[in-house]
Design a protein around this motif. Structure first.
Motif, PDB file in Angstrom:
ATOM      1  N   SER A  94     -88.144 -56.111 -76.909  1.00 33.46           N
ATOM      2  CA  SER A  94     -87.163 -55.732 -75.895  1.00 33.46           C
ATOM      3  C   SER A  94     -86.306 -54.564 -76.383  1.00 33.46           C
ATOM      4  CB  SER A  94     -86.289 -56.937 -75.554  1.00 33.46           C
ATOM      5  OG  SER A  94     -85.371 -56.610 -74.548  1.00 33.46           O
TER       6      SER A  94
ATOM      7  N   THR B   6     -90.337 -54.047 -72.673  1.00 32.98           N
ATOM      8  CA  THR B   6     -89.890 -55.248 -71.979  1.00 32.98           C
ATOM      9  C   THR B   6     -91.039 -56.053 -71.380  1.00 32.98           C
ATOM     10  OG1 THR B   6     -89.386 -53.949 -70.006  1.00 32.98           O
ATOM     11  CG2 THR B   6     -87.568 -54.370 -71.528  1.00 32.98           C
ATOM     12  N   ALA B   7     -92.099 -55.400 -70.942  1.00 32.75           N
ATOM     13  CA  ALA B   7     -93.240 -56.145 -70.398  1.00 32.75           C
ATOM     14  C   ALA B   7     -93.866 -57.015 -71.485  1.00 32.75           C
ATOM     15  CB  ALA B   7     -94.277 -55.195 -69.802  1.00 32.75           C
TER      16      ALA B   7
ATOM     17  N   GLU C  86     -91.440 -59.849 -72.198  1.00 29.87           N
ATOM     18  CA  GLU C  86     -91.514 -60.843 -71.132  1.00 29.87           C
ATOM     19  C   GLU C  86     -92.754 -61.721 -71.303  1.00 29.87           C
ATOM     20  OE1 GLU C  86     -92.009 -61.164 -66.289  1.00 29.87           O
ATOM     21  OE2 GLU C  86     -91.378 -59.255 -67.147  1.00 29.87           O
TER      22      GLU C  86
ATOM     23  N   LEU D 144     -83.859 -60.122 -69.219  1.00 35.91           N
ATOM     24  CA  LEU D 144     -84.822 -59.082 -68.855  1.00 35.91           C
ATOM     25  C   LEU D 144     -84.875 -58.898 -67.342  1.00 35.91           C
ATOM     26  CD1 LEU D 144     -87.836 -59.831 -71.255  1.00 35.91           C
ATOM     27  CD2 LEU D 144     -86.118 -58.029 -71.462  1.00 35.91           C
ATOM     28  N   TYR D 145     -84.920 -60.001 -66.596  1.00 33.52           N
ATOM     29  CA  TYR D 145     -84.978 -59.914 -65.137  1.00 33.52           C
ATOM     30  C   TYR D 145     -83.723 -59.243 -64.578  1.00 33.52           C
ATOM     31  CZ  TYR D 145     -88.795 -63.368 -65.487  1.00 33.52           C
ATOM     32  OH  TYR D 145     -89.955 -64.031 -65.790  1.00 33.52           O
TER      33      TYR D 145
ATOM     34  N   GLY E 272     -81.793 -57.172 -66.050  1.00 34.73           N
ATOM     35  CA  GLY E 272     -81.837 -55.761 -66.415  1.00 34.73           C
ATOM     36  C   GLY E 272     -82.679 -54.935 -65.461  1.00 34.73           C
ATOM     37  N   ARG E 273     -83.652 -55.579 -64.825  1.00 31.34           N
ATOM     38  CA  ARG E 273     -84.493 -54.901 -63.839  1.00 31.34           C
ATOM     39  C   ARG E 273     -83.960 -55.079 -62.418  1.00 31.34           C
ATOM     40  NH1 ARG E 273     -89.376 -57.072 -66.797  1.00 31.34           N
ATOM     41  NH2 ARG E 273     -89.420 -58.683 -65.198  1.00 31.34           N
ATOM     42  N   GLY E 274     -82.817 -55.733 -62.293  1.00 31.44           N
ATOM     43  CA  GLY E 274     -82.251 -55.952 -60.967  1.00 31.44           C
ATOM     44  C   GLY E 274     -82.888 -57.106 -60.219  1.00 31.44           C
ATOM     45  N   GLN E 275     -83.694 -57.905 -60.881  1.00 23.60           N
ATOM     46  CA  GLN E 275     -84.330 -59.071 -60.264  1.00 23.60           C
ATOM     47  C   GLN E 275     -83.406 -60.276 -60.437  1.00 23.60           C
ATOM     48  OE1 GLN E 275     -87.973 -58.859 -62.595  1.00 23.60           O
ATOM     49  NE2 GLN E 275     -89.078 -58.031 -60.838  1.00 23.60           N
TER      50      GLN E 275
ATOM     51  N   ARG F 194     -84.727 -63.923 -59.785  1.00 28.19           N
ATOM     52  CA  ARG F 194     -85.561 -64.420 -60.892  1.00 28.19           C
ATOM     53  C   ARG F 194     -84.705 -64.762 -62.105  1.00 28.19           C
ATOM     54  NH1 ARG F 194     -90.886 -61.135 -62.245  1.00 28.19           N
ATOM     55  NH2 ARG F 194     -91.399 -63.095 -63.271  1.00 28.19           N
TER      56      ARG F 194
END
Length: 182
Positions: free
Chosen positions: A74, A79-80, A83, A106-107, A109-112, A115
């Protein structure tokens, strides 16, 4: 001929020796974790990752080093990969809340955010008193509230004046506090 347990002094020596060997092994493990984290802190992320990989190759079921490796990935912007490793940890060790918490980070940070919320809820089902997950859930809820107010302001321009102070307050809460002396 009957088998008897070894005399007590012999048995005690064996137990003590096993204990010493276990402690030495635990110290060696702690040294590996410490060394990998030291390498990362000193900007040697590639070497830290290589050392973690060597350790995991020799100890593939060690959840702690796999967790440390996810953090290294990370931090390296992978990040993938992080994850994927964290998801695998949740499958291999469903009793551990930490991988769920880090997946949430992580989610988010991606705006998810949905999740992230689900991942934090999973961590808290495992350990309802997990302080880091509770803190992250609070931060996530503040961010969700700010986003909802922002969407409301966009949907109703007349609400802008009424919602602006709420949005500003929530955005202020999301700003990390200044470091002491800095």
């Amino acid at each position: 001929m009957t088998l008897r347990p070894p005399p007590l002094p012999t048995l005690l020596r064996r137990v003590c020796l096993a204990g010493v060997l276990a402690l030495a092994g635990a110290a060696a493990l702690a040294d590996e974790y410490t060394e990998v984290q030291r390498l990362q802190r000193t900007g040697q992320g590639t070497e830290a990752l290589a050392r973690a990989d060597r350790y995991i190759a020799a100890n593939p079921r060690d959840p702690q080093m796999r967790f440390v490796k996810a953090g290294l990935l990370s931090a390296a912007g992978r990040t993938a990969d992080a994850e994927e490793l964290l998801v695998q940890l949740t499958r291999d060790y469903p009793e551990l809340p930490e991988p769920w918490n880090n997946l949430a980070v992580l989610y988010a940070g991606r705006g998810q955010l949905d999740r992230a919320d689900e991942a934090l809820q999973a961590a808290l089902r495992i350990n309802p008193a997990y302080a880091t997950a509770l803190e992250n859930l609070g931060d996530l809820r503040v961010r969700q509230a700010a986003d909802a107010y922002q969407r409301a302001r966009q949907a109703d321009g007349g609400a802008a004046a009424r919602l602006a102070p709420r949005i500003d307050t929530l955005r202020g809460m999301m700003t990390p506090p200044a470091k002491p002396g800095g």
